[in-house]
Design a protein around this motif. Structure first.
Motif, PDB file in Angstrom:
ATOM      1  N   HIS A  16       0.841  -1.203   0.000  1.00 48.68           N
ATOM      2  CA  HIS A  16       0.000   0.000   0.000  1.00 48.68           C
ATOM      3  C   HIS A  16       0.881   1.260   0.000  1.00 48.68           C
ATOM      4  O   HIS A  16       0.586   2.222  -0.703  1.00 48.68           O
ATOM      5  CB  HIS A  16      -0.930  -0.011   1.209  1.00 48.68           C
ATOM      6  N   THR A  17       1.944   1.233   0.781  1.00 39.50           N
ATOM      7  CA  THR A  17       2.865   2.374   0.825  1.00 39.50           C
ATOM      8  C   THR A  17       3.476   2.613  -0.551  1.00 39.50           C
ATOM      9  O   THR A  17       3.598   3.752  -1.003  1.00 39.50           O
ATOM     10  CB  THR A  17       3.966   2.135   1.874  1.00 39.50           C
ATOM     11  N   LYS A  18       3.838   1.545  -1.243  1.00 38.89           N
ATOM     12  CA  LYS A  18       4.395   1.674  -2.593  1.00 38.89           C
ATOM     13  C   LYS A  18       3.362   2.279  -3.548  1.00 38.89           C
ATOM     14  O   LYS A  18       3.691   3.150  -4.356  1.00 38.89           O
ATOM     15  CB  LYS A  18       4.846   0.303  -3.100  1.00 38.89           C
ATOM     16  N   LYS A  19       2.116   1.829  -3.432  1.00 42.48           N
ATOM     17  CA  LYS A  19       1.055   2.385  -4.286  1.00 42.48           C
ATOM     18  C   LYS A  19       0.856   3.873  -4.010  1.00 42.48           C
ATOM     19  O   LYS A  19       0.649   4.654  -4.937  1.00 42.48           O
ATOM     20  CB  LYS A  19      -0.251   1.633  -4.076  1.00 42.48           C
ATOM     21  N   PHE A  74      -3.359   7.202   4.152  1.00 39.09           N
ATOM     22  CA  PHE A  74      -3.811   7.784   2.887  1.00 39.09           C
ATOM     23  C   PHE A  74      -4.549   6.730   2.080  1.00 39.09           C
ATOM     24  O   PHE A  74      -4.284   5.541   2.198  1.00 39.09           O
ATOM     25  CB  PHE A  74      -2.628   8.304   2.063  1.00 39.09           C
ATOM     26  N   ASP A  75      -5.479   7.186   1.248  1.00 40.63           N
ATOM     27  CA  ASP A  75      -6.229   6.285   0.376  1.00 40.63           C
ATOM     28  C   ASP A  75      -5.584   6.246  -0.995  1.00 40.63           C
ATOM     29  O   ASP A  75      -5.176   7.278  -1.536  1.00 40.63           O
ATOM     30  CB  ASP A  75      -7.674   6.755   0.214  1.00 40.63           C
ATOM     31  N   VAL A  76      -5.520   5.050  -1.561  1.00 44.78           N
ATOM     32  CA  VAL A  76      -5.049   4.905  -2.938  1.00 44.78           C
ATOM     33  C   VAL A  76      -6.245   5.158  -3.837  1.00 44.78           C
ATOM     34  O   VAL A  76      -7.295   4.550  -3.655  1.00 44.78           O
ATOM     35  CB  VAL A  76      -4.497   3.490  -3.198  1.00 44.78           C
ATOM     36  N   THR A  87      -8.043   8.016 -10.357  1.00 50.88           N
ATOM     37  CA  THR A  87      -8.813   9.220 -10.087  1.00 50.88           C
ATOM     38  C   THR A  87      -8.982   9.333  -8.581  1.00 50.88           C
ATOM     39  O   THR A  87      -8.976   8.332  -7.874  1.00 50.88           O
ATOM     40  CB  THR A  87     -10.204   9.184 -10.755  1.00 50.88           C
ATOM     41  N   ASP A  88      -9.158  10.513  -8.112  1.00 51.03           N
ATOM     42  CA  ASP A  88      -9.342  10.738  -6.686  1.00 51.03           C
ATOM     43  C   ASP A  88     -10.832  10.780  -6.401  1.00 51.03           C
ATOM     44  O   ASP A  88     -11.520  11.726  -6.783  1.00 51.03           O
ATOM     45  CB  ASP A  88      -8.669  12.046  -6.265  1.00 51.03           C
TER      46      ASP A  88
END
Length: 98
Positions: A16-19, A74-76, A87-88
């Motif tokens: 997740h951190t990498k993403k 944080f959200d991916v 997209t956010d």
């Protein structure tokens, strides 16, 4: 918690951190902090030298754990099927008016 479950959860947090780091919508300051933290962890120059038993690696492990936990707050952004890119979802929600 079983050791296997812990390792699977930890590995998911690292992915997740990498993403988060690679996402286009991630703010620059987040990427800079994650990058500098990674450089500090792999750098031979530390506040506490690595040759000291136990304490030498503790500062690196503590920083890595804090950065991974912070990045997981944080959200991916989800990939939109029609656009084929990130997209956010929060930005789309805020732009809609009642």
């Amino acid at each position: 918690m079983k050791p296997a479950n812990f390792l699977l959860r930890f590995w998911a947090m690292v992915r997740h951190t990498k993403k988060i780091f690679l996402a286009r919508t991630t703010p620059l300051y987040v990427k800079v902090i994650l990058g500098l933290g990674l450089l500090y962890c792999i750098s031979p120059l530390d506040f506490i030298p690595d040759w000291l038993p136990v304490f030498g690696l503790m500062d690196d492990l503590a920083l890595a754990a804090m950065l991974i936990a912070w990045a997981n707050s944080f959200d991916v952004p989800e990939a939109a099927p029609s656009q084929g890119r990130y997209t956010d979802a929060r930005a789309d929600h805020r732009s809609q008016r009642p």
